[in-house]
Scaffold this motif. Sequence first.
Motif, PDB file in Angstrom:
ATOM      1  N   ARG A  81       2.025  -6.192   5.486  1.00 12.54           N
ATOM      2  CA  ARG A  81       3.473  -6.287   5.268  1.00 12.54           C
ATOM      3  C   ARG A  81       3.846  -7.744   5.049  1.00 12.54           C
ATOM      4  O   ARG A  81       3.126  -8.663   5.471  1.00 12.54           O
ATOM      5  N   ASN A  82       4.947  -7.955   4.403  1.00 10.68           N
ATOM      6  CA  ASN A  82       5.452  -9.304   4.161  1.00 10.68           C
ATOM      7  C   ASN A  82       6.403  -9.704   5.275  1.00 10.68           C
ATOM      8  O   ASN A  82       7.360  -8.980   5.562  1.00 10.68           O
ATOM      9  N   LEU A 115       6.569  -1.491  10.476  1.00 11.67           N
ATOM     10  CA  LEU A 115       7.090  -0.882   9.256  1.00 11.67           C
ATOM     11  C   LEU A 115       8.440  -1.440   8.853  1.00 11.67           C
ATOM     12  O   LEU A 115       9.074  -0.927   7.929  1.00 11.67           O
ATOM     13  N   ASP A 116       8.874  -2.485   9.547  1.00 10.95           N
ATOM     14  CA  ASP A 116      10.217  -3.011   9.327  1.00 10.95           C
ATOM     15  C   ASP A 116      10.366  -3.627   7.943  1.00 10.95           C
ATOM     16  O   ASP A 116      11.439  -3.619   7.361  1.00 10.95           O
ATOM     17  N   ASN A 117       9.286  -4.180   7.396  1.00 14.82           N
ATOM     18  CA  ASN A 117       9.311  -4.809   6.078  1.00 14.82           C
ATOM     19  C   ASN A 117       8.537  -3.946   5.082  1.00 14.82           C
ATOM     20  O   ASN A 117       7.745  -3.094   5.474  1.00 14.82           O
ATOM     21  N   PRO A 118       8.729  -4.154   3.775  1.00 12.72           N
ATOM     22  CA  PRO A 118       7.960  -3.403   2.785  1.00 12.72           C
ATOM     23  C   PRO A 118       6.457  -3.549   2.999  1.00 12.72           C
ATOM     24  O   PRO A 118       5.974  -4.617   3.367  1.00 12.72           O
ATOM     25  N   LEU A 119       5.740  -2.467   2.749  1.00  5.24           N
ATOM     26  CA  LEU A 119       4.299  -2.437   2.973  1.00  5.24           C
ATOM     27  C   LEU A 119       3.543  -2.751   1.694  1.00  5.24           C
ATOM     28  O   LEU A 119       3.995  -2.442   0.588  1.00  5.24           O
ATOM     29  N   ILE A 120       2.395  -3.348   1.855  1.00  6.51           N
ATOM     30  CA  ILE A 120       1.464  -3.586   0.756  1.00  6.51           C
ATOM     31  C   ILE A 120       0.229  -2.748   1.044  1.00  6.51           C
ATOM     32  O   ILE A 120      -0.440  -2.941   2.057  1.00  6.51           O
ATOM     33  N   ILE A 121      -0.056  -1.770   0.193  1.00  7.94           N
ATOM     34  CA  ILE A 121      -1.168  -0.844   0.425  1.00  7.94           C
ATOM     35  C   ILE A 121      -2.218  -1.062  -0.651  1.00  7.94           C
ATOM     36  O   ILE A 121      -1.939  -0.896  -1.844  1.00  7.94           O
ATOM     37  N   GLU A 122      -3.404  -1.445  -0.215  1.00 10.29           N
ATOM     38  CA  GLU A 122      -4.509  -1.695  -1.123  1.00 10.29           C
ATOM     39  C   GLU A 122      -5.674  -0.779  -0.786  1.00 10.29           C
ATOM     40  O   GLU A 122      -5.942  -0.526   0.396  1.00 10.29           O
ATOM     41  N   LYS A 148       0.026  -7.197  -5.933  1.00  5.58           N
ATOM     42  CA  LYS A 148       0.161  -6.271  -4.813  1.00  5.58           C
ATOM     43  C   LYS A 148       1.450  -5.470  -4.942  1.00  5.58           C
ATOM     44  O   LYS A 148       2.470  -5.962  -5.416  1.00  5.58           O
ATOM     45  N   VAL A 149       1.402  -4.230  -4.507  1.00  8.31           N
ATOM     46  CA  VAL A 149       2.552  -3.353  -4.633  1.00  8.31           C
ATOM     47  C   VAL A 149       3.146  -3.102  -3.262  1.00  8.31           C
ATOM     48  O   VAL A 149       2.433  -2.787  -2.316  1.00  8.31           O
ATOM     49  N   GLN A 150       4.469  -3.253  -3.150  1.00 10.01           N
ATOM     50  CA  GLN A 150       5.141  -3.081  -1.881  1.00 10.01           C
ATOM     51  C   GLN A 150       5.780  -1.698  -1.816  1.00 10.01           C
ATOM     52  O   GLN A 150       6.434  -1.265  -2.752  1.00 10.01           O
ATOM     53  N   ARG A 151       5.582  -1.027  -0.700  1.00  7.64           N
ATOM     54  CA  ARG A 151       6.190   0.280  -0.469  1.00  7.64           C
ATOM     55  C   ARG A 151       6.976   0.228   0.836  1.00  7.64           C
ATOM     56  O   ARG A 151       6.502  -0.306   1.837  1.00  7.64           O
TER      57      ARG A 151
END
Length: 383
Positions: A81-82, A115-122, A148-151
């Motif tokens: 997460r960021n 999970l408070d910030n957008p997730l990066i799933i690789e 990277k993609v943020q979810r």
Amino acid sequence: MFLNLNKLRLSDTVVTKRSQNLTINIENKSQQGYSGSLGTLNIHAEETAESKTTVEFVFRCTNLENKDVFSKSDPFLKISRNAESGVTIPICKTEVIHNNLNPTWQPVCLTMLQLDNPLIIECLDFDISGKHELIGCLQAMIHICTSKVQRSMSDLKNLHKEKAGANFVATHHGRNKVLNGELFVDMYREKPTYSFLDYLSSGFELNFMVAVDFTSSNGNPKKPHSLHYIDPSGHLNAYQRAILEAGEVLQFYDSDKRFPAWGFGGRTPDGNVSYCFNLNLSPHESEVNGVEGIMAAYTYSLQNVALAGPTLVGKVIDKASQIAAKSVSQNSYKYHVLLLITDGVLTDLQETIDALVKASDLPLSILIVGVGNADFTEMEANS
């Protein structure tokens, strides 16, 4: 090896930085002085709000890109997460599933804080050298930041609700290419989590339980070098000290002071090696009266049980879990604490981990106390 913090408190040093980032040099210290740098440690601090909710996911992928030549990829997911400062913080990795392009991983539990910030799933292909190859990131629902993609958590929740898959993307020559591989959320479940103090403040009583290692690695109980040696002078052995010190604290929180007590890894009077036998050797009743009852049952078992092995504790944890689950079903206000005392590394490590995971939702804590000189590093890493 030590961290040179110039004798300043670490927390104060980090939070007073404008960026709340701190880089520390890791140095090797010998008797002759410093002998070189071992690298750096980067620390980032951020303020968080308390939350007692966790989210459990089950992730599944289909049609992953194959990165291996003579076999299939060994995929695992890395979730990051960021932070507010833009720093990427890894928060979770799944297990590696070997030789599989359509993997389903074990459940992953994340807190609302994570999970408070957008997730990066690789999704990555495991390599024993540590140089894991990126298979792909999720196709953007929000935006793509670098490669990277943020979810957000709501995106994952919607994937589960709609039973839809999200495509992975890979970056080639500066452009994002949509891959055939998809990620599915087979389970999404929010559940409250309670701390030990939450249970006590809600009026729960403590129920103390103990399990003692009777494997042969402890040494012949009749010999002074044994960890199970009963000293005629009254000097307590390591097992007796652990029982007494923990029991004397916990017994005051239990009104009836009747404690289940077991042994494991010993050959009982019936000739069979048991991995969960009643410490008092009763065929029906595991409970004893008070800490004195545990000590007496322990001594009695040493006189009648032959040390055997190997060190398997899964059955003991399952037994404690059954008692905790029964108290939940009966709406009794009990919080259970299992003191597990052993001298060595567990032989059934994966079974133990599985038993701990199954017990994680119960009002149950497990304290593993190591005695003797065995290396408990592996147990600590997997606890």
